[in-house]
Design a protein around this motif. Sequence first.
Motif, PDB file in Angstrom:
ATOM      1  N   GLY A  10       0.854  -1.192   0.000  1.00  0.00           N
ATOM      2  CA  GLY A  10       0.000   0.000   0.000  1.00  0.00           C
ATOM      3  C   GLY A  10       0.881   1.230   0.000  1.00  0.00           C
ATOM      4  N   LEU A  11       0.897   1.967  -1.108  1.00  0.00           N
ATOM      5  CA  LEU A  11       1.807   3.104  -1.259  1.00  0.00           C
ATOM      6  C   LEU A  11       1.077   4.434  -1.364  1.00  0.00           C
ATOM      7  N   GLY A  12       0.091   4.611  -0.480  1.00  0.00           N
ATOM      8  CA  GLY A  12      -0.552   5.921  -0.376  1.00  0.00           C
ATOM      9  C   GLY A  12       0.407   6.883   0.320  1.00  0.00           C
ATOM     10  N   ARG A  13      -0.105   7.931   0.917  1.00  0.00           N
ATOM     11  CA  ARG A  13       0.763   8.918   1.592  1.00  0.00           C
ATOM     12  C   ARG A  13       1.632   8.265   2.655  1.00  0.00           C
ATOM     13  N   PHE A  14       1.042   7.427   3.487  1.00  0.00           N
ATOM     14  CA  PHE A  14       1.776   6.782   4.571  1.00  0.00           C
ATOM     15  C   PHE A  14       2.818   5.801   4.028  1.00  0.00           C
ATOM     16  N   GLY A  15       2.368   4.863   3.216  1.00  0.00           N
ATOM     17  CA  GLY A  15       3.251   3.825   2.713  1.00  0.00           C
ATOM     18  C   GLY A  15       4.383   4.365   1.848  1.00  0.00           C
ATOM     19  N   ARG A  21      11.602   6.926   2.848  1.00  0.00           N
ATOM     20  CA  ARG A  21      12.536   7.198   3.951  1.00  0.00           C
ATOM     21  C   ARG A  21      13.459   6.011   4.179  1.00  0.00           C
ATOM     22  N   LEU A  22      12.912   4.805   4.156  1.00  0.00           N
ATOM     23  CA  LEU A  22      13.732   3.605   4.320  1.00  0.00           C
ATOM     24  C   LEU A  22      14.720   3.472   3.167  1.00  0.00           C
ATOM     25  N   GLU A  23      14.235   3.677   1.962  1.00  0.00           N
ATOM     26  CA  GLU A  23      15.092   3.614   0.770  1.00  0.00           C
ATOM     27  C   GLU A  23      16.232   4.622   0.878  1.00  0.00           C
ATOM     28  N   ASP A  24      15.921   5.845   1.285  1.00  0.00           N
ATOM     29  CA  ASP A  24      16.942   6.889   1.450  1.00  0.00           C
ATOM     30  C   ASP A  24      17.984   6.507   2.493  1.00  0.00           C
ATOM     31  N   LEU A  73       1.810  -3.251   6.425  1.00  0.00           N
ATOM     32  CA  LEU A  73       0.526  -3.086   5.738  1.00  0.00           C
ATOM     33  C   LEU A  73       0.151  -1.615   5.835  1.00  0.00           C
ATOM     34  N   GLY A  74       0.270  -0.912   4.732  1.00  0.00           N
ATOM     35  CA  GLY A  74       0.043   0.532   4.749  1.00  0.00           C
ATOM     36  C   GLY A  74      -1.347   0.952   4.329  1.00  0.00           C
ATOM     37  N   MET A  75      -2.251   0.006   4.191  1.00  0.00           N
ATOM     38  CA  MET A  75      -3.593   0.351   3.728  1.00  0.00           C
ATOM     39  C   MET A  75      -4.585   0.414   4.892  1.00  0.00           C
ATOM     40  N   ILE A 117       1.185  -1.576  15.521  1.00  0.00           N
ATOM     41  CA  ILE A 117       0.045  -0.966  14.835  1.00  0.00           C
ATOM     42  C   ILE A 117       0.086   0.529  15.067  1.00  0.00           C
ATOM     43  N   ILE A 118      -0.079   1.273  13.997  1.00  0.00           N
ATOM     44  CA  ILE A 118      -0.110   2.728  14.092  1.00  0.00           C
ATOM     45  C   ILE A 118      -1.441   3.225  13.544  1.00  0.00           C
ATOM     46  N   GLN A 119      -1.982   4.232  14.210  1.00  0.00           N
ATOM     47  CA  GLN A 119      -3.161   4.942  13.733  1.00  0.00           C
ATOM     48  C   GLN A 119      -2.714   6.395  13.567  1.00  0.00           C
ATOM     49  N   PRO A 120      -2.200   6.774  12.401  1.00  0.00           N
ATOM     50  CA  PRO A 120      -1.533   8.061  12.224  1.00  0.00           C
ATOM     51  C   PRO A 120      -2.321   9.281  12.682  1.00  0.00           C
ATOM     52  N   GLU A 121      -3.579   9.379  12.308  1.00  0.00           N
ATOM     53  CA  GLU A 121      -4.343  10.568  12.692  1.00  0.00           C
ATOM     54  C   GLU A 121      -4.585  10.605  14.194  1.00  0.00           C
ATOM     55  N   ARG A 122      -4.939   9.466  14.771  1.00  0.00           N
ATOM     56  CA  ARG A 122      -5.144   9.388  16.216  1.00  0.00           C
ATOM     57  C   ARG A 122      -3.845   9.687  16.950  1.00  0.00           C
TER      58      ARG A 122
END
Length: 136
Positions: A10-15, A21-24, A73-75, A117-122
Amino acid sequence: MAKFTVAVMGLGRFGSALAQRLEDSGVAVLGVDTSEEIVQGLSETIRHLAVAEARDPETLTQLGVTEDTLVVLGMTNVQASLLCLTACTTLGVREIWAKAGSQQHAKALSRLGVMRIIQPERDAGLQMAAELLNRR
């Protein structure tokens, strides 16, 4: 296919931010998304990309995912997330991290063995509240 340290599904904004960043930082990353347009847009910054629905162990194997790959899992789509998680556990992936779109989604991921598990907005809201409270 190459062996990767991390596979971001899942390569949206988060993914995409995570994978870039990891690639860099020199981490071997595989980025996977169902959208050819998204994958094409990231081809300049992420070396290993695939357009696929990673919802079964055979597809994960074809992508080069092994039990030693850390899968993120970025979705936030619950069905896609749980199907990919099931495929990962069937394959024997030992470490799975995930983004959840809701508390209910987070609970399901936790019950099914996701390690982080991350909930970015929360999480961002709680962090900002803590910063505001510390200003007092």
